[in-house]
Scaffold this motif. Sequence first.
Motif, PDB file in Angstrom:
ATOM      1  N   HIS A   1      20.845  53.546  71.378  1.00  0.00           N
ATOM      2  CA  HIS A   1      21.915  52.551  71.414  1.00  0.00           C
ATOM      3  C   HIS A   1      22.694  52.573  72.728  1.00  0.00           C
ATOM      4  O   HIS A   1      22.702  53.573  73.449  1.00  0.00           O
ATOM      5  CB  HIS A   1      22.901  52.801  70.264  1.00  0.00           C
ATOM      6  CG  HIS A   1      22.321  52.614  68.908  1.00  0.00           C
ATOM      7  ND1 HIS A   1      21.596  53.593  68.268  1.00  0.00           N
ATOM      8  CD2 HIS A   1      22.341  51.544  68.061  1.00  0.00           C
ATOM      9  CE1 HIS A   1      21.209  53.152  67.078  1.00  0.00           C
ATOM     10  NE2 HIS A   1      21.646  51.917  66.926  1.00  0.00           N
ATOM     11  N   LEU A   2      23.359  51.463  72.987  1.00  0.00           N
ATOM     12  CA  LEU A   2      24.334  51.360  74.065  1.00  0.00           C
ATOM     13  C   LEU A   2      25.711  51.351  73.401  1.00  0.00           C
ATOM     14  O   LEU A   2      25.939  50.593  72.448  1.00  0.00           O
ATOM     15  CB  LEU A   2      24.126  50.073  74.864  1.00  0.00           C
ATOM     16  CG  LEU A   2      22.818  49.965  75.658  1.00  0.00           C
ATOM     17  CD1 LEU A   2      22.633  48.553  76.189  1.00  0.00           C
ATOM     18  CD2 LEU A   2      22.793  50.987  76.796  1.00  0.00           C
ATOM     19  N   PHE A   3      26.623  52.180  73.875  1.00  0.00           N
ATOM     20  CA  PHE A   3      27.939  52.310  73.258  1.00  0.00           C
ATOM     21  C   PHE A   3      29.018  51.718  74.162  1.00  0.00           C
ATOM     22  O   PHE A   3      28.904  51.738  75.383  1.00  0.00           O
ATOM     23  CB  PHE A   3      28.246  53.779  72.977  1.00  0.00           C
ATOM     24  CG  PHE A   3      27.333  54.398  71.952  1.00  0.00           C
ATOM     25  CD1 PHE A   3      27.687  54.429  70.614  1.00  0.00           C
ATOM     26  CD2 PHE A   3      26.099  54.937  72.331  1.00  0.00           C
ATOM     27  CE1 PHE A   3      26.842  54.990  69.664  1.00  0.00           C
ATOM     28  CE2 PHE A   3      25.255  55.499  71.393  1.00  0.00           C
ATOM     29  CZ  PHE A   3      25.616  55.523  70.053  1.00  0.00           C
TER      30      PHE A   3
ATOM     31  N   TYR B   1      34.523  55.255  71.539  1.00  0.00           N
ATOM     32  CA  TYR B   1      33.656  54.103  71.286  1.00  0.00           C
ATOM     33  C   TYR B   1      34.012  53.423  69.966  1.00  0.00           C
ATOM     34  O   TYR B   1      34.332  54.078  68.965  1.00  0.00           O
ATOM     35  CB  TYR B   1      32.193  54.528  71.250  1.00  0.00           C
ATOM     36  CG  TYR B   1      31.667  55.058  72.580  1.00  0.00           C
ATOM     37  CD1 TYR B   1      31.933  54.391  73.768  1.00  0.00           C
ATOM     38  CD2 TYR B   1      30.888  56.213  72.628  1.00  0.00           C
ATOM     39  CE1 TYR B   1      31.446  54.879  74.982  1.00  0.00           C
ATOM     40  CE2 TYR B   1      30.397  56.696  73.829  1.00  0.00           C
ATOM     41  CZ  TYR B   1      30.684  56.030  75.006  1.00  0.00           C
ATOM     42  OH  TYR B   1      30.202  56.502  76.196  1.00  0.00           O
ATOM     43  N   TYR B   2      33.911  52.086  69.982  1.00  0.00           N
ATOM     44  CA  TYR B   2      34.133  51.283  68.780  1.00  0.00           C
ATOM     45  C   TYR B   2      32.962  50.332  68.510  1.00  0.00           C
ATOM     46  O   TYR B   2      32.935  49.672  67.487  1.00  0.00           O
ATOM     47  CB  TYR B   2      35.416  50.451  68.913  1.00  0.00           C
ATOM     48  CG  TYR B   2      36.682  51.268  68.738  1.00  0.00           C
ATOM     49  CD1 TYR B   2      37.299  51.359  67.501  1.00  0.00           C
ATOM     50  CD2 TYR B   2      37.231  51.962  69.815  1.00  0.00           C
ATOM     51  CE1 TYR B   2      38.461  52.111  67.331  1.00  0.00           C
ATOM     52  CE2 TYR B   2      38.388  52.719  69.657  1.00  0.00           C
ATOM     53  CZ  TYR B   2      38.989  52.794  68.414  1.00  0.00           C
ATOM     54  OH  TYR B   2      40.134  53.546  68.240  1.00  0.00           O
ATOM     55  N   PHE B   3      32.026  50.298  69.449  1.00  0.00           N
ATOM     56  CA  PHE B   3      30.898  49.371  69.343  1.00  0.00           C
ATOM     57  C   PHE B   3      29.604  50.063  69.764  1.00  0.00           C
ATOM     58  O   PHE B   3      29.616  51.001  70.577  1.00  0.00           O
ATOM     59  CB  PHE B   3      31.113  48.142  70.248  1.00  0.00           C
ATOM     60  CG  PHE B   3      32.371  47.386  70.003  1.00  0.00           C
ATOM     61  CD1 PHE B   3      32.392  46.327  69.106  1.00  0.00           C
ATOM     62  CD2 PHE B   3      33.549  47.742  70.662  1.00  0.00           C
ATOM     63  CE1 PHE B   3      33.564  45.617  68.878  1.00  0.00           C
ATOM     64  CE2 PHE B   3      34.726  47.042  70.436  1.00  0.00           C
ATOM     65  CZ  PHE B   3      34.731  45.975  69.536  1.00  0.00           C
ATOM     66  N   TYR B   4      28.514  49.588  69.215  1.00  0.00           N
ATOM     67  CA  TYR B   4      27.191  50.026  69.664  1.00  0.00           C
ATOM     68  C   TYR B   4      26.178  48.922  69.356  1.00  0.00           C
ATOM     69  O   TYR B   4      26.360  48.125  68.429  1.00  0.00           O
ATOM     70  CB  TYR B   4      26.769  51.343  69.005  1.00  0.00           C
ATOM     71  CG  TYR B   4      26.719  51.326  67.496  1.00  0.00           C
ATOM     72  CD1 TYR B   4      25.575  50.896  66.811  1.00  0.00           C
ATOM     73  CD2 TYR B   4      27.798  51.764  66.739  1.00  0.00           C
ATOM     74  CE1 TYR B   4      25.530  50.884  65.427  1.00  0.00           C
ATOM     75  CE2 TYR B   4      27.765  51.755  65.358  1.00  0.00           C
ATOM     76  CZ  TYR B   4      26.619  51.317  64.710  1.00  0.00           C
ATOM     77  OH  TYR B   4      26.588  51.296  63.342  1.00  0.00           O
TER      78      TYR B   4
ATOM     79  N   HIS C   1      31.053  45.670  75.048  1.00  0.00           N
ATOM     80  CA  HIS C   1      30.008  45.484  74.028  1.00  0.00           C
ATOM     81  C   HIS C   1      29.164  44.246  74.327  1.00  0.00           C
ATOM     82  O   HIS C   1      27.936  44.290  74.233  1.00  0.00           O
ATOM     83  CB  HIS C   1      30.647  45.378  72.644  1.00  0.00           C
ATOM     84  CG  HIS C   1      29.676  45.102  71.543  1.00  0.00           C
ATOM     85  ND1 HIS C   1      28.649  45.955  71.214  1.00  0.00           N
ATOM     86  CD2 HIS C   1      29.569  44.026  70.685  1.00  0.00           C
ATOM     87  CE1 HIS C   1      27.949  45.451  70.201  1.00  0.00           C
ATOM     88  NE2 HIS C   1      28.498  44.275  69.873  1.00  0.00           N
ATOM     89  N   LEU C   2      29.816  43.151  74.683  1.00  0.00           N
ATOM     90  CA  LEU C   2      29.085  41.925  75.007  1.00  0.00           C
ATOM     91  C   LEU C   2      28.169  42.140  76.203  1.00  0.00           C
ATOM     92  O   LEU C   2      27.040  41.616  76.239  1.00  0.00           O
ATOM     93  CB  LEU C   2      30.067  40.788  75.296  1.00  0.00           C
ATOM     94  CG  LEU C   2      30.866  40.277  74.089  1.00  0.00           C
ATOM     95  CD1 LEU C   2      31.843  39.192  74.525  1.00  0.00           C
ATOM     96  CD2 LEU C   2      29.932  39.742  73.009  1.00  0.00           C
ATOM     97  N   ALA C   3      28.642  42.926  77.156  1.00  0.00           N
ATOM     98  CA  ALA C   3      27.818  43.229  78.335  1.00  0.00           C
ATOM     99  C   ALA C   3      26.602  44.062  77.916  1.00  0.00           C
ATOM    100  O   ALA C   3      25.487  43.849  78.417  1.00  0.00           O
ATOM    101  CB  ALA C   3      28.646  43.983  79.370  1.00  0.00           C
ATOM    102  N   ASN C   4      26.811  44.983  76.967  1.00  0.00           N
ATOM    103  CA  ASN C   4      25.701  45.812  76.482  1.00  0.00           C
ATOM    104  C   ASN C   4      24.686  44.979  75.699  1.00  0.00           C
ATOM    105  O   ASN C   4      23.479  45.248  75.740  1.00  0.00           O
ATOM    106  CB  ASN C   4      26.238  46.933  75.581  1.00  0.00           C
ATOM    107  CG  ASN C   4      26.863  48.063  76.372  1.00  0.00           C
ATOM    108  OD1 ASN C   4      26.622  48.208  77.563  1.00  0.00           O
ATOM    109  ND2 ASN C   4      27.682  48.874  75.704  1.00  0.00           N
ATOM    110  N   VAL C   5      25.182  43.982  74.965  1.00  0.00           N
ATOM    111  CA  VAL C   5      24.282  43.087  74.229  1.00  0.00           C
ATOM    112  C   VAL C   5      23.347  42.376  75.205  1.00  0.00           C
ATOM    113  O   VAL C   5      22.142  42.249  74.951  1.00  0.00           O
ATOM    114  CB  VAL C   5      25.083  42.066  73.396  1.00  0.00           C
ATOM    115  CG1 VAL C   5      24.137  41.013  72.810  1.00  0.00           C
ATOM    116  CG2 VAL C   5      25.840  42.764  72.281  1.00  0.00           C
ATOM    117  N   LYS C   6      23.912  41.920  76.329  1.00  0.00           N
ATOM    118  CA  LYS C   6      23.090  41.252  77.350  1.00  0.00           C
ATOM    119  C   LYS C   6      22.075  42.218  77.944  1.00  0.00           C
ATOM    120  O   LYS C   6      20.921  41.868  78.165  1.00  0.00           O
ATOM    121  CB  LYS C   6      23.986  40.685  78.455  1.00  0.00           C
ATOM    122  CG  LYS C   6      24.795  39.471  78.034  1.00  0.00           C
ATOM    123  CD  LYS C   6      25.574  38.908  79.209  1.00  0.00           C
ATOM    124  CE  LYS C   6      26.351  37.659  78.791  1.00  0.00           C
ATOM    125  NZ  LYS C   6      27.132  37.088  79.933  1.00  0.00           N
TER     126      LYS C   6
END
Length: 353
Positions: free
Chosen positions: A328-330, A315-318, A337-342
């Motif tokens: 969190h979503l990782f 993982y590089y984003f959360y 990451h953009l999909a997790n933001v949505k």
Amino acid sequence: MKSAIRNLLIVLLLLIIAAGGGIWYVWNGMKPVEPSGSAVTFTVQKGMGSSEIADLLEKNGIIRSALLFKGYLKWTNEGSQFKAGTYSAAPGATYDNLIARLNAGDVVKKETVVFTIPEGYTAEQIADRLAQAWGKEASVFLSLMDKGEGLKETEVLGVPQDQDLRHRLEGYLFPETYELVKGSTPQQIVEKLMDELQKKLDSIPDWQTRLKERGMTLHELLTVASLVEREVVVDSERPLVAGVIYNRLKKGQKLEIDATVQYLLGRQKERLLYKDLEIKSPYNTYRNTGLPPGPICNPGLASIKAALAPEASDYYFYVTKKDGTHTHLFAKTYKEHLANVKKSQQGAKETSS
């Protein structure tokens, strides 16, 4: 003959009177002093023998006779376990009561101040908390935290002197509940917080060896731990977030951690603006690669352990879930990451509806 008998009787009578007088003297001398007035405070110094303590008790009017008290101690085989300290005793205490208290070290309890430093507090927040607890100006404590001079733990922990540091002792003031003697000085108080950090570090098996294996300094470890502390609420996620931070550092990717910007602003904003992310500061991880100059808060033990033993992942984003769970979503890629933001934003809408 009659004269001899009479003389013998006189001698026997005198002996009986003398013996009775001696018994009365001992009995009267061992009686507790008549209760009068308030309790007396006396201090047993380290190294004082039972004989000196007996003299001290008589001098303070707590017992009638030091000589008889010494005799009683020898008869009862007591006095070798008396503990040093300041005691309070009122005239009227019995020998056995005094002996029991001296053996137990039942000293006068000093007035103390109890205060709590929450995990994740900054140096400024801690200075404010100490000011409230001790009735002093926050600047007195903050000045010590900025300079770190004259504190033995500054040298022991190897706290660096860097002009880029916002507060030199940031990250080295361990969050905990403390109870200190009311007369403690600001130096003693701040040093206690640093000493507690050393104790907590020493509670981690082979922490120094593990730190060397990671090729890190304690300052860097505490910096990573402080980022984890401000980014994570759920303890089980701390090692995973620490792993993400290390992944980005290894890749040379900017950390882009909001908490570092909040720290350089000196206040907590509900929402950061794009102009905030452009502020020129060594603490701005949106502009600079690598770690900030130092910790951005004072981390707890869970975050320190996570920084020392991160969970390996790709993982590089959360992103924080907006569903109230504080988890969190990782993601491995920016696209994920953009999909997790949505997803996070959708969760916020569902929660509020």
